[in-house]
Each structure stands twice: as structure tokens, then as C-alpha cells.
Motif scaffolding. Structure first.
Motif, mmCIF file in Angstrom:
data_model
loop_
_atom_site.group_PDB
_atom_site.id
_atom_site.type_symbol
_atom_site.label_atom_id
_atom_site.label_comp_id
_atom_site.label_asym_id
_atom_site.label_seq_id
_atom_site.Cartn_x
_atom_site.Cartn_y
_atom_site.Cartn_z
ATOM 1 N N SER A 126 -7.917 -3.611 2.636
ATOM 2 C CA SER A 126 -9.359 -3.219 3.094
ATOM 3 C C SER A 126 -9.972 -2.114 2.527
ATOM 4 N N VAL A 127 -11.315 -1.641 2.744
ATOM 5 C CA VAL A 127 -11.674 -0.583 2.257
ATOM 6 C C VAL A 127 -11.144 0.557 2.921
ATOM 7 N N GLY A 128 -10.427 1.629 1.760
ATOM 8 C CA GLY A 128 -9.474 2.698 2.197
ATOM 9 C C GLY A 128 -8.280 2.606 3.038
ATOM 10 N N VAL A 129 -7.557 1.322 3.073
ATOM 11 C CA VAL A 129 -6.468 0.936 3.541
ATOM 12 C C VAL A 129 -5.679 0.212 2.563
ATOM 13 N N VAL A 130 -4.488 0.942 2.594
ATOM 14 C CA VAL A 130 -3.546 0.207 1.472
ATOM 15 C C VAL A 130 -2.049 -0.144 2.125
ATOM 16 N N ALA A 131 -1.371 -1.172 1.481
ATOM 17 C CA ALA A 131 -0.099 -1.264 1.469
ATOM 18 C C ALA A 131 0.660 -0.922 0.463
ATOM 19 N N ILE A 132 1.807 -0.382 0.540
ATOM 20 C CA ILE A 132 2.800 0.153 -0.276
ATOM 21 C C ILE A 132 3.980 -0.738 -0.489
ATOM 22 N N LYS A 133 4.450 -1.134 -1.609
ATOM 23 C CA LYS A 133 5.418 -2.075 -1.659
ATOM 24 C C LYS A 133 6.416 -1.690 -2.864
ATOM 25 N N SER A 134 7.744 -1.353 -2.753
ATOM 26 C CA SER A 134 8.748 -1.065 -3.774
ATOM 27 C C SER A 134 8.991 -2.177 -4.814
ATOM 28 N N VAL A 135 8.659 -2.087 -6.007
ATOM 29 C CA VAL A 135 8.585 -3.352 -6.709
ATOM 30 C C VAL A 135 10.033 -3.851 -7.155
ATOM 31 N N SER A 136 11.039 -2.917 -7.121
ATOM 32 C CA SER A 136 12.257 -3.186 -7.187
ATOM 33 C C SER A 136 12.851 -3.836 -6.129
ATOM 34 N N THR A 137 12.844 -3.133 -4.741
ATOM 35 C CA THR A 137 13.528 -3.909 -3.869
ATOM 36 C C THR A 137 12.495 -4.858 -2.867
ATOM 37 N N GLY A 138 11.350 -5.022 -3.008
ATOM 38 C CA GLY A 138 10.407 -5.801 -2.339
ATOM 39 C C GLY A 138 10.017 -5.397 -1.007
ATOM 40 N N LEU A 139 10.593 -4.351 -0.662
ATOM 41 C CA LEU A 139 10.046 -3.743 0.582
ATOM 42 C C LEU A 139 9.011 -2.784 0.844
ATOM 43 N N TYR A 140 8.276 -3.044 2.052
ATOM 44 C CA TYR A 140 7.146 -2.310 2.219
ATOM 45 C C TYR A 140 7.229 -0.943 2.882
ATOM 46 N N LEU A 141 6.523 -0.251 2.641
ATOM 47 C CA LEU A 141 6.510 1.166 3.269
ATOM 48 C C LEU A 141 6.025 1.066 4.714
#
Length: 216
Positions: A126-141
Motif C-alpha cells: 500500500s502507499v508507504g508500506v512495504v513487504a521485504i522478502k529474501s530472493v534466495s531463501t524466500g522468507l519474509y522479514l
């Protein structure tokens, strides 16, 4: 014989003698007519230079009635982060560590520039809100209620972070879901590259500042 003509009211005697032709002069244009004419010329000139912005009517009356809405729509499009935007970045902290998530879900920092597990997919949810995901492991921060960072297999409200560009050009990431005593809890790496509890970090601490670097 001379024909008697009634005097023309409101005219000087020298003009009254000339008859009714001068009495029928066309009225001067009103102020509203002049404004509309000027606006029409403005729109014609704008069209010659490239046309009106998309979605804006060419009818002057419609432009007048929609002037406020046009301004609001242009402002809404100025947001940098729109829903669905995806970026591949490495989060480089002001303490000179790259944040990464390993296969076990451990969050840590490394000085290795091209470390595979530090490449992140940053997706705007959403505006100003992000999800961060490791490309290698596929796990979300993710961040727990106690402010602990961990890698999550599934995407959940724990994985949403408010992304903000600070005055020094670095980004901060605060948990959208959790707060501690009314204070925001931030993603943070200390001077040894270890994650700090969210409630111990502050927006102005260098440990909470990250540069989203484009992978080389």
C-alpha cells in the motif's frame, strides 16, 4: 415640410441630431464574456503546445467546474510508492552492513557486498508500506510483538513495514503492526551487524538507517 423627431434621451444634443443609428450601438461585452474568451484562448494555446493533460475536458465550462478535482488527481499521482511496485535491492545500513535472512529464518548483517541472501524483493503493499522478502531463501522479514526480527515463511501482518525516506537520504523501516509504549519499532542493525530489538531503536539512530542499493 419638416418631420418632427422626438429627442433621444441620454444623448448630447449634437448626437441626437444624427438620428437613431448611434442609439443602437451594440452593448459592450460583459466581464464574464471576457473571462470566458481569455480561457478559451488559453486552452487553444495549450493544445498547440501539446494538448491538455489526460482526462481533462476541452470544454472551458467543464474545466472551470472541475478545476479543484484536477489538482487533487495530479497530487494523488505524485506518490513514489504505489501498490504493486516491486524493487530488487540490498539494504545497506549506515553501520556498513547488508541485512540478510538465512535459510533458518535468522536475520543478520554481513559486509559481503554480493552475498546471495542479502538480495531483497521490496514490494509495496500500500502507499508507504512495504513487504521485504529474501530472493534466495524466500522468507519474509518480520517483526514480533517484542520487537524481534525473524524470517517468516508466510506473509502476515508481522511482515508489513512503513518505509520512510529520512532527511539524510536513508530509509527507515518501522513495524506497521507493533509499537512499544506508543513508540514505533524499527528494523535495526547495531555496530556489530546484529539486529537490535525494535523498541531499543529510534528513528535518528544510524542503526535504523538503510540505503536500498541496486544490485550490481
Amino acid at each position: 415640410m419638416c418631420r418632427w423627431m422626438p429627442p433621444i434621451a441620454g444623448l448630447r444634443p449634437d448626437l441626437a441630431a444624427t438620428g437613431t443609428a448611434h442609439a443602437r450601438r451594440p452593448p459592450l461585452p460583459s466581464a464574464a464574456s471576457l473571462c470566458l474568451a481569455c480561457l478559451t484562448l488559453f486552452l487553444v494555446a495549450g493544445t498547440a503546445l501539446g494538448g491538455c493533460p489526460p482526462g481533462v475536458a476541452h470544454d472551458p465550462l467543464q474545466v472551470l467546474s472541475r478545476g479543484v478535482n484536477w489538482t487533487l488527481e495530479r497530487h494523488a499521482r505524485s506518490y513514489n510508492y504505489l501498490e504493486g511496485d516491486v524493487r530488487l535491492r540490498r539494504l545497506y545500513s549506515a553501520n556498513k552492513f547488508f541485512l540478510y535472512i538465512d535459510k533458518t529464518g535468522k536475520v543478520d548483517g554481513t559486509r559481503r557486498k554480493n552475498y546471495a541472501e542479502s538480495l531483497m524483493e521490496i514490494r509495496s503493499v500500500s502507499v508507504g508500506v512495504v513487504a521485504i522478502k529474501s530472493v534466495s531463501t524466500g522468507l519474509y522479514l518480520a517483526m514480533s510483538k517484542k520487537g524481534t526480527l525473524f524470517g517468516s515463511v508466510k506473509y502476515s501482518p508481522n511482515c508489513k513495514f512503513k518505509e520512510r525516506i529520512e532527511e539524510n537520504g536513508y530509509n527507515t523501516y518501522a513495524s506497521l503492526r507493533w509499537k512499544h509504549g506508543g513508540r514505533q519499532m524499527f528494523v535495526s542493525l547495531n555496530g556489530r551487524g546484529k539486529p537490535r530489538r525494535g523498541h531499543k531503536a529510534r528513528r535518528r539512530h544510524p542503526s535504523t538507517h538503510f540505503l536500498p542499493m541496486v544490485p550490481s
